[in-house]
Design a protein around this motif. Structure first.
Motif, PDB file in Angstrom:
ATOM      1  N   ASN A  57      40.533   6.603  27.678  1.00 41.63           N
ATOM      2  CA  ASN A  57      41.208   7.676  26.945  1.00 41.63           C
ATOM      3  C   ASN A  57      41.757   7.177  25.614  1.00 41.63           C
ATOM      4  OD1 ASN A  57      40.768   9.697  28.881  1.00 41.63           O
ATOM      5  ND2 ASN A  57      42.524   9.001  30.098  1.00 41.63           N
ATOM      6  N   VAL A  58      42.100   5.893  25.566  1.00 41.88           N
ATOM      7  CA  VAL A  58      42.657   5.323  24.330  1.00 41.88           C
ATOM      8  C   VAL A  58      41.643   5.396  23.190  1.00 41.88           C
ATOM      9  CG1 VAL A  58      43.566   3.210  23.295  1.00 41.88           C
ATOM     10  CG2 VAL A  58      44.135   3.768  25.651  1.00 41.88           C
ATOM     11  N   GLY A 115      32.128   2.080  28.463  1.00 42.54           N
ATOM     12  CA  GLY A 115      33.549   1.785  28.337  1.00 42.54           C
ATOM     13  C   GLY A 115      34.249   2.750  27.410  1.00 42.54           C
ATOM     14  N   LEU A 116      33.566   3.177  26.343  1.00 39.78           N
ATOM     15  CA  LEU A 116      34.144   4.134  25.399  1.00 39.78           C
ATOM     16  C   LEU A 116      34.461   5.456  26.080  1.00 39.78           C
ATOM     17  CD1 LEU A 116      34.752   4.985  22.429  1.00 39.78           C
ATOM     18  CD2 LEU A 116      32.334   5.620  22.238  1.00 39.78           C
ATOM     19  N   ARG A 147      34.774   8.505  19.951  1.00 42.44           N
ATOM     20  CA  ARG A 147      33.514   8.972  20.555  1.00 42.44           C
ATOM     21  C   ARG A 147      32.705   9.759  19.528  1.00 42.44           C
ATOM     22  NH1 ARG A 147      36.371  11.176  26.136  1.00 42.44           N
ATOM     23  NH2 ARG A 147      36.959   9.101  26.949  1.00 42.44           N
ATOM     24  N   ASN A 148      31.464   9.362  19.361  1.00 36.81           N
ATOM     25  CA  ASN A 148      30.546  10.025  18.437  1.00 36.81           C
ATOM     26  C   ASN A 148      29.209  10.169  19.153  1.00 36.81           C
ATOM     27  OD1 ASN A 148      28.520  10.478  16.408  1.00 36.81           O
ATOM     28  ND2 ASN A 148      29.969   9.790  14.846  1.00 36.81           N
ATOM     29  N   PRO A 149      28.938  11.334  19.724  1.00 42.60           N
ATOM     30  CA  PRO A 149      27.729  11.487  20.553  1.00 42.60           C
ATOM     31  C   PRO A 149      26.444  11.051  19.846  1.00 42.60           C
ATOM     32  CG  PRO A 149      29.145  13.404  20.794  1.00 42.60           C
ATOM     33  CD  PRO A 149      29.757  12.563  19.715  1.00 42.60           C
ATOM     34  N   GLY A 150      26.339  11.328  18.538  1.00 45.11           N
ATOM     35  CA  GLY A 150      25.123  10.946  17.814  1.00 45.11           C
ATOM     36  C   GLY A 150      24.944   9.437  17.768  1.00 45.11           C
ATOM     37  N   ASN A 151      25.975   8.725  17.315  1.00 48.41           N
ATOM     38  CA  ASN A 151      25.905   7.260  17.242  1.00 48.41           C
ATOM     39  C   ASN A 151      25.761   6.631  18.620  1.00 48.41           C
ATOM     40  OD1 ASN A 151      26.144   7.283  14.479  1.00 48.41           O
ATOM     41  ND2 ASN A 151      28.332   6.817  14.452  1.00 48.41           N
ATOM     42  N   ASP A 152      26.514   7.173  19.601  1.00 46.66           N
ATOM     43  CA  ASP A 152      26.477   6.607  20.953  1.00 46.66           C
ATOM     44  C   ASP A 152      25.098   6.784  21.580  1.00 46.66           C
ATOM     45  OD1 ASP A 152      29.150   6.100  20.511  1.00 46.66           O
ATOM     46  OD2 ASP A 152      29.813   7.932  21.502  1.00 46.66           O
ATOM     47  N   PHE A 153      24.499   7.951  21.352  1.00 43.71           N
ATOM     48  CA  PHE A 153      23.144   8.202  21.870  1.00 43.71           C
ATOM     49  C   PHE A 153      22.147   7.257  21.211  1.00 43.71           C
ATOM     50  CE2 PHE A 153      19.062  10.509  21.596  1.00 43.71           C
ATOM     51  CZ  PHE A 153      18.799  10.644  22.957  1.00 43.71           C
ATOM     52  N   LEU A 154      22.322   7.007  19.895  1.00 44.58           N
ATOM     53  CA  LEU A 154      21.436   6.099  19.170  1.00 44.58           C
ATOM     54  C   LEU A 154      21.511   4.686  19.742  1.00 44.58           C
ATOM     55  CD1 LEU A 154      19.503   5.940  16.712  1.00 44.58           C
ATOM     56  CD2 LEU A 154      21.496   5.308  15.326  1.00 44.58           C
ATOM     57  N   VAL A 155      22.725   4.226  20.057  1.00 41.42           N
ATOM     58  CA  VAL A 155      22.907   2.891  20.635  1.00 41.42           C
ATOM     59  C   VAL A 155      22.194   2.783  21.985  1.00 41.42           C
ATOM     60  CG1 VAL A 155      24.603   1.290  21.614  1.00 41.42           C
ATOM     61  CG2 VAL A 155      25.057   2.391  19.416  1.00 41.42           C
ATOM     62  N   VAL A 156      22.349   3.821  22.821  1.00 46.27           N
ATOM     63  CA  VAL A 156      21.692   3.812  24.132  1.00 46.27           C
ATOM     64  C   VAL A 156      20.167   3.800  23.969  1.00 46.27           C
ATOM     65  CG1 VAL A 156      21.324   5.144  26.251  1.00 46.27           C
ATOM     66  CG2 VAL A 156      23.631   4.902  25.325  1.00 46.27           C
ATOM     67  N   ILE A 157      19.655   4.587  23.013  1.00 48.92           N
ATOM     68  CA  ILE A 157      18.207   4.610  22.763  1.00 48.92           C
ATOM     69  C   ILE A 157      17.718   3.233  22.331  1.00 48.92           C
ATOM     70  CG2 ILE A 157      16.428   5.504  21.219  1.00 48.92           C
ATOM     71  CD1 ILE A 157      17.159   7.396  23.457  1.00 48.92           C
ATOM     72  N   PHE A 195      35.738  -2.030  22.474  1.00 46.06           N
ATOM     73  CA  PHE A 195      35.905  -2.093  23.924  1.00 46.06           C
ATOM     74  C   PHE A 195      36.895  -3.185  24.312  1.00 46.06           C
ATOM     75  CE2 PHE A 195      34.395  -4.198  27.875  1.00 46.06           C
ATOM     76  CZ  PHE A 195      34.686  -3.181  28.774  1.00 46.06           C
ATOM     77  N   PHE A 196      36.793  -4.362  23.686  1.00 40.23           N
ATOM     78  CA  PHE A 196      37.728  -5.451  23.974  1.00 40.23           C
ATOM     79  C   PHE A 196      39.142  -5.119  23.507  1.00 40.23           C
ATOM     80  CE2 PHE A 196      33.835  -8.357  23.686  1.00 40.23           C
ATOM     81  CZ  PHE A 196      33.698  -8.397  25.073  1.00 40.23           C
ATOM     82  N   LEU A 197      39.272  -4.348  22.432  1.00 45.95           N
ATOM     83  CA  LEU A 197      40.593  -3.997  21.905  1.00 45.95           C
ATOM     84  C   LEU A 197      41.286  -2.922  22.741  1.00 45.95           C
ATOM     85  CD1 LEU A 197      39.802  -3.864  18.067  1.00 45.95           C
ATOM     86  CD2 LEU A 197      41.301  -5.507  19.210  1.00 45.95           C
ATOM     87  N   SER A 198      40.515  -2.245  23.610  1.00 52.01           N
ATOM     88  CA  SER A 198      41.073  -1.104  24.327  1.00 52.01           C
ATOM     89  C   SER A 198      41.964  -1.485  25.500  1.00 52.01           C
ATOM     90  CB  SER A 198      39.938  -0.214  24.857  1.00 52.01           C
ATOM     91  OG  SER A 198      39.196  -0.881  25.877  1.00 52.01           O
ATOM     92  N   SER A 199      42.084  -2.764  25.806  1.00 51.19           N
ATOM     93  CA  SER A 199      42.901  -3.206  26.943  1.00 51.19           C
ATOM     94  C   SER A 199      44.372  -2.886  26.719  1.00 51.19           C
ATOM     95  CB  SER A 199      42.726  -4.704  27.160  1.00 51.19           C
ATOM     96  OG  SER A 199      43.591  -5.171  28.173  1.00 51.19           O
ATOM     97  N   ARG A 200      45.062  -2.630  27.826  1.00 46.97           N
ATOM     98  CA  ARG A 200      46.514  -2.368  27.737  1.00 46.97           C
ATOM     99  C   ARG A 200      47.280  -3.628  27.366  1.00 46.97           C
ATOM    100  NH1 ARG A 200      45.082   0.779  32.320  1.00 46.97           N
ATOM    101  NH2 ARG A 200      45.517  -0.988  33.687  1.00 46.97           N
ATOM    102  N   LYS A 201      46.692  -4.804  27.635  1.00 46.74           N
ATOM    103  CA  LYS A 201      47.351  -6.068  27.313  1.00 46.74           C
ATOM    104  C   LYS A 201      46.664  -6.694  26.095  1.00 46.74           C
ATOM    105  CE  LYS A 201      48.254  -6.889  32.231  1.00 46.74           C
ATOM    106  NZ  LYS A 201      47.977  -7.785  33.393  1.00 46.74           N
ATOM    107  N   PRO A 202      47.416  -6.910  25.020  1.00 45.22           N
ATOM    108  CA  PRO A 202      46.810  -7.426  23.784  1.00 45.22           C
ATOM    109  C   PRO A 202      46.129  -8.786  23.939  1.00 45.22           C
ATOM    110  CG  PRO A 202      49.015  -6.576  23.364  1.00 45.22           C
ATOM    111  CD  PRO A 202      48.840  -6.593  24.849  1.00 45.22           C
ATOM    112  N   ASP A 203      46.588  -9.602  24.894  1.00 47.18           N
ATOM    113  CA  ASP A 203      46.023 -10.949  25.032  1.00 47.18           C
ATOM    114  C   ASP A 203      44.944 -11.033  26.104  1.00 47.18           C
ATOM    115  OD1 ASP A 203      47.741 -10.452  27.100  1.00 47.18           O
ATOM    116  OD2 ASP A 203      48.596 -12.475  27.170  1.00 47.18           O
TER     117      ASP A 203
END
Length: 405
Positions: free
Chosen positions: A373-374, A368-369, A379-389, A49-57
């Protein structure tokens, strides 16, 4: 990798046996099953999530506002603050209690310890180290982590002859097992939590590896190694401590607001271990304090900068470093007040830190994921659902703890 482990190994690890020690072996086995995926998936997602910014810094504030907008971003920054700043208070309380216990029990200090003065000296000393070069501080943390991890493993081995095998045969009702598991989850999350360094970690590697997906591959690899190391150290140390402690010692630790190592050190009969254990606890808390301090100051600086920008006249320029000095003073004052007050560490973990950490660690990266779009390919629905659970279960543990109390 060592900065992750250093931030994760701290007061949470030292207090986890106290929180998990009264429910028998089954809650520990459940924790062992969920810990690995929970550590890796959550912190990997946060770094992406932190790496997804348009600005590297971009720092944490910039990324949150970019992804969620200014208004929601400001609320999330407040939640970030509430997930980090109370932890600094916990570490100040913990390191003050460890030092006071060491002076009284190991050094046989004559007379009463002046706690306000002791806490003041500890806070000033820790923050003075931070005020030097950030790179030197990170180098110091990294240099302490490997011997610290090795020492904790050695302590776990050293305690094996003291294991109470009747703990493994202890019959505990299913309701108590579930309750203990839910009540321990907030402390478990805290024990592995190294999110404060994920922002600076992402910035550092984004500068080294400008291409986003190559950078994500590298940071994912580091997260896997650090998560595995944290898991092995923590689970073995916690299991060994729980098997070595009696129920009376666990209750004493809760009553005196002391970590596991201090309780073990106060047992008569082994001068070397009694002398070394408080020092190890001190170093463990110290490494985590610095990791959280980096994240907390970054968040407070951004909050002050936004606030001062809104309040000051447009033609007035702010002196360089003004927000940093104010941040340092307020953090130091808060740490001193908490250290002198000696608030309950486990209570603060349950009531404040855990729900805020759950929001930052389990929900923000997933949302954030799916807003980026970047990051679509990750996106992995299985892993993402597990994190939310996982996040929902941690919040359920928080609610159960509040209802029971």
């Amino acid at each position: 990798m060592f900065s992750h482990v250093g931030t994760g190994i701290g007061a949470g690890l030292l207090y986890l046996p106290i929180a998990a020690g009264s429910g028998g072996i089954w809650p520990l086995l459940f924790m062992a099953l969920v810990s690995g995926p929970m550590i890796f998936l959550t912190h990997r997602g946060l770094t992406r999530f932190f790496l997804s910014s348009r600005k590297p810094d971009s720092d944490i504030s910039s990324v949150v506002r970019e992804r969620f907008g200014n208004k929601v971003g400001q609320w999330l920054m407040l939640i970030c603050f509430l997930s980090m700043f109370p932890v600094l208070l916990l570490y100040t309380i913990g390191i003050s209690n460890v030092t006071e216990s060491f002076l009284i029990n190991q050094l046989e200090w004559a007379g009463e310890v002046n706690r306000p003065l002791l806490v003041f000296l500890l806070v000033v000393g820790m923050i003075s180290l931070f005020c030097g070069s950030e790179q030197k501080l990170l180098t110091l943390i990294s240099s302490l982590v490997f011997p610290l991890a090795l020492t904790l493993l050695c302590i776990g081995l050293y305690l094996i002859p003291q294991w109470r095998m009747d703990f493994l045969r202890q019959e505990v009702p299913m309701t108590d097992i579930v309750t203990t598991f839910l009540l321990t989850l907030p402390v478990l999350v805290f024990s592995f939590y190294h999110a404060p360094v994920c922002s600076s970690f992402a910035q550092s590697y984004r500068r080294q590896i400008p291409e986003l997906h190559q950078c994500i591959a590298k940071t994912d690899q580091i997260h896997f190694k650090s998560s595995l190391l944290l898991l092995l150290i923590t689970l073995f140390f916690v299991l060994s401590c729980i098997l070595a402690l009696t129920p009376e010692q666990i209750e004493l630790a809760k009553a005196q607001n002391l970590p596991t190592l201090s309780i073990l050190a106060n047992q008569p009969g082994n001068f070397i271990f009694s002398s070394l254990a408080p020092v190890i606890a001190f170093v463990a808390i110290l490494t985590s304090f610095f990791g959280f301090f980096l994240g907390t100051i970054e968040v407070i600086d951004s909050l002050f900068s936004v606030g001062l920008e809104k309040l000051r006249p447009s033609e007035l320029t702010l002196p360089s470093g003004s927000s940093r000095g104010l941040s340092l003073f307020l953090v130091a004052l808060g740490c001193w007040i908490a250290g002198v007050g000696d608030w309950s560490i486990l209570l603060i973990m349950d009531a404040i830190v855990a729900p805020m950490m759950a929001i930052i660690l389990f929900f923000v990266p997933v949302v954030g994921l799916y807003k980026s779009n970047v990051l679509r390919r990750y996106r992995n629905p299985g892993n993402d659902f597990l994190v939310v659970i996982f996040g929902v279960i941690v919040l359920a543990g928080f609610l159960v703890s509040q209802i029971i109390k």
